[in-house]
Design a protein around this motif. Structure first.
Motif, short mmCIF file in Angstrom:
data_model
loop_
_atom_site.label_atom_id
_atom_site.label_comp_id
_atom_site.label_asym_id
_atom_site.label_seq_id
_atom_site.Cartn_x
_atom_site.Cartn_y
_atom_site.Cartn_z
N GLY A 1 0.83 -1.19 0.00
CA GLY A 1 0.00 0.00 0.00
C GLY A 1 0.87 1.24 0.00
N LEU A 2 0.25 2.39 0.26
CA LEU A 2 0.99 3.65 0.28
C LEU A 2 1.07 4.27 1.67
CD1 LEU A 2 -0.20 5.39 -3.02
CD2 LEU A 2 2.07 4.45 -2.53
N SER A 3 0.04 4.07 2.48
CA SER A 3 0.08 4.69 3.81
C SER A 3 -0.77 3.90 4.79
CB SER A 3 -0.40 6.14 3.74
OG SER A 3 -1.72 6.22 3.24
N TRP A 4 -0.33 3.97 6.05
CA TRP A 4 -1.02 3.34 7.17
C TRP A 4 -1.03 4.34 8.32
CZ3 TRP A 4 2.50 1.28 3.93
CH2 TRP A 4 2.11 0.15 3.17
N ALA A 5 -1.98 4.20 9.21
CA ALA A 5 -2.14 5.18 10.28
C ALA A 5 -1.00 5.15 11.29
CB ALA A 5 -3.47 4.96 11.00
N ASN A 6 -0.55 3.96 11.64
CA ASN A 6 0.49 3.82 12.66
C ASN A 6 1.04 2.40 12.64
OD1 ASN A 6 -1.52 2.28 14.12
ND2 ASN A 6 -2.35 4.25 14.81
N LEU A 7 2.00 2.14 13.52
CA LEU A 7 2.62 0.82 13.59
C LEU A 7 1.62 -0.25 13.97
CD1 LEU A 7 5.23 -0.91 13.52
CD2 LEU A 7 5.61 -0.27 15.92
#
Length: 215
Positions: A45-51
């Protein structure tokens, strides 16, 4: 490359953030990593909210390092070590050994140089993790099929091998991962150009083909 892979047991966990354009690329090495480390986590993907969102569980930011070379030039790293923990300016931190000893795992950005930068800047939470910079002990095998953008750049599988070898003080990991990668590179090098059967658009063939994508 499955017949050339062997399972490897490692204490350190692996998390790979893969750019959406990477799956299926001929020169991609994530399948080799997954074959050798079945527990490695791959998120495309391109982005995730956090770890936590990426791992699917709670974990402290300081327990995970992230590999990102950025503007650091490895030739300026004079200490006799392979893996460095650097600050925001790319300067080695004084508490490197302490930080590395507490790591549960590390994050690798999988993609081209520009794709890795995209992943880095689109995921601000990566800045909360200890930033790791690798000073490779070996020349990349990829040099046979493409020129890396900068000194110190490696394929994803080579990066994983070097980091694990440094963290766990094991030379066998590099040797085991080199077998399938060497076979992959040999097969790609045998092709005559990017228009060959099944060749990837990222494969760098003879000079006359190199402007193909732009044209």
């Amino acid at each position: 490359m499955c017949e050339f892979t062997s399972p490897i047991k490692a204490k350190t966990k692996i998390l790979i953030l893969q750019h959406p354009q990477e799956p299926g690329v001929d020169i991609g090495t994530v399948p080799i990593i997954k074959a050798c480390f079945p527990d490695a986590v791959v998120r495309t993907g391109l982005s995730w909210a956090n770890l936590k969102k990426v791992l699917g569980r709670e974990s402290e930011n300081q327990r995970w390092g992230v590999l990102y070379l950025g503007s650091v030039h490895v030739e300026t790293l004079t200490e006799t070590r392979t893996l460095f923990v650097v600050d925001k300016k790319g300067t080695p931190r004084p508490d490197q050994d302490e930080v590395l000893s507490k790591l549960e795992g590390f994050v690798v950005l999988d993609g081209t140089w520009s794709q890795a930068k995209t992943l880095w800047w689109r995921n601000a939470w990566l800045l909360k993790l200890p930033r790791l910079v690798l000073k490779p002990t070996r020349k990349s095998l990829y040099d046979r099929i493409r020129k890396e953008p900068r000194k110190g750049c490696l394929s994803t599988v080579e990066t994983v091998a070097e980091v694990l070898s440094a963290l766990e003080n094991r030379g066998d990991i590099q040797e085991t991962l080199e077998k399938p990668l060497s076979e992959l590179v040999s097969r790609l090098a045998a092709r005559k150009g990017p228009r060959g059967a099944g060749a990837s658009s990222r494969f760098r063939g003879p000079r006359r083909y190199r402007g193909y994508r732009q044209r």
